[in-house]
Write a protein that holds these residues in place. Sequence first.
Motif, PDB file in Angstrom:
ATOM      1  N   VAL A  16      16.258  13.678   6.807  1.00 32.69           N
ATOM      2  CA  VAL A  16      15.463  13.990   7.983  1.00 32.69           C
ATOM      3  C   VAL A  16      16.342  14.612   9.065  1.00 32.69           C
ATOM      4  O   VAL A  16      15.910  15.535   9.775  1.00 32.69           O
ATOM      5  CB  VAL A  16      14.760  12.723   8.509  1.00 32.69           C
ATOM      6  N   VAL A  49      10.196  13.123  14.810  1.00 34.94           N
ATOM      7  CA  VAL A  49       9.585  13.291  13.483  1.00 34.94           C
ATOM      8  C   VAL A  49       8.102  13.635  13.625  1.00 34.94           C
ATOM      9  O   VAL A  49       7.538  14.367  12.807  1.00 34.94           O
ATOM     10  CB  VAL A  49       9.782  12.027  12.617  1.00 34.94           C
ATOM     11  N   ASP A 135       8.373   6.122   0.668  1.00 30.92           N
ATOM     12  CA  ASP A 135       7.003   6.457   1.027  1.00 30.92           C
ATOM     13  C   ASP A 135       6.164   5.199   1.196  1.00 30.92           C
ATOM     14  O   ASP A 135       6.360   4.196   0.491  1.00 30.92           O
ATOM     15  CB  ASP A 135       6.356   7.326  -0.061  1.00 30.92           C
ATOM     16  N   ASP A 175       6.892   7.631  10.691  1.00 31.75           N
ATOM     17  CA  ASP A 175       7.827   8.371  11.550  1.00 31.75           C
ATOM     18  C   ASP A 175       9.026   7.508  11.928  1.00 31.75           C
ATOM     19  O   ASP A 175      10.175   7.971  11.908  1.00 31.75           O
ATOM     20  CB  ASP A 175       7.104   8.840  12.817  1.00 31.75           C
ATOM     21  N   SER A 178      11.186   7.009   8.914  1.00 24.94           N
ATOM     22  CA  SER A 178      11.843   8.265   8.532  1.00 24.94           C
ATOM     23  C   SER A 178      13.187   8.399   9.225  1.00 24.94           C
ATOM     24  O   SER A 178      14.191   8.813   8.616  1.00 24.94           O
ATOM     25  CB  SER A 178      10.947   9.465   8.875  1.00 24.94           C
ATOM     26  N   SER A 183      14.922   9.786   5.524  1.00 26.15           N
ATOM     27  CA  SER A 183      14.101  10.439   4.505  1.00 26.15           C
ATOM     28  C   SER A 183      12.703  10.635   5.062  1.00 26.15           C
ATOM     29  O   SER A 183      12.171   9.743   5.739  1.00 26.15           O
ATOM     30  CB  SER A 183      14.037   9.604   3.221  1.00 26.15           C
ATOM     31  N   LEU A 184      12.104  11.809   4.843  1.00 27.32           N
ATOM     32  CA  LEU A 184      10.791  12.106   5.399  1.00 27.32           C
ATOM     33  C   LEU A 184       9.729  11.355   4.602  1.00 27.32           C
ATOM     34  O   LEU A 184       9.411  11.700   3.472  1.00 27.32           O
ATOM     35  CB  LEU A 184      10.508  13.603   5.371  1.00 27.32           C
ATOM     36  N   ILE A 185       9.178  10.328   5.215  1.00 30.61           N
ATOM     37  CA  ILE A 185       8.251   9.438   4.529  1.00 30.61           C
ATOM     38  C   ILE A 185       6.838   9.998   4.570  1.00 30.61           C
ATOM     39  O   ILE A 185       6.351  10.435   5.610  1.00 30.61           O
ATOM     40  CB  ILE A 185       8.294   8.035   5.161  1.00 30.61           C
TER      41      ILE A 185
END
Length: 292
Positions: A16, A49, A135, A175, A178, A183-185
Amino acid sequence: ISSFTAGFSAPSASSVQALLGANQEKIASLKTIAQSISSDAAVSPINDVFYLRYALETSYENDDERTEALKSNIQWRLTDGKDIVTSAHQAMQAASSDSKWDNQPVQQAAPHADRINKYLTSVQCITTSHPTSNDLIYCVRAGKIDDKALMSSVSVDEMIDFFLYVKEVNAAVADMRSLETDSLIKVVTCNDLLGVKLVGGSKDFRSALSLSSKKATQLFPSLSGRTLLLNPPKLLSALIKVFSPLFPKVVMDRIRFERGPLKDTEDLLEIVNGGAGREEFIQQMDELVYSD
């Protein structure tokens, strides 16, 4: 909703911080626009985010459309959605005040919780997480919801508010996590259709699902992961006809049908960290969501 979050784990390889750096100027511009509309952190989030998701959303044709989408959504958060986002913001602060997440403030702060929560327990729905991607995995079991009794106690608009509150909490948690995990969840949705009746049930409940899903797609760009429709009735063509209108096209493009997962699960607490069915469930998610 019985549990919005449970058991977050270590970061994945996706960074991220790298995405934030690559989109720094666009994020700064979007954030300035949002905070010029409202300085309230519940309305215009501080977390970068939130704005990164707008920067990454591929459905916008250009930056003008991206900016207009943000303005429209912030305006909703300031007006029609103000109570929803404020309640979610305050509940999350209370839930995360200690080192361990306390879900009770989030449950109690949900719109019309006194009438809805008894119909939506951990038997019917829960949110957990994937141990490597991080996730969120939002599980709903429509066949175990007494939708007629539920909708006899609330209106369609009240049910929509409740669903959007759940989306807001999940988005804010995604957010927050993340940044924590780098890591972009995303939010993966598992709809367990075991026991769902193709004829009957509450039309108002289906309407609330449809309208809230369409609104959430607008409000939360770059948030949704794959949608799984699990254990569908044998008359699949009829099922598709019934359920397709409940989801926007961008969601339908990510849908996958599968039999097996959650079929023998009594209480969804079995699939969160420490649950007896956790290992099997994560293996199934690996195959259905992350093997492509």
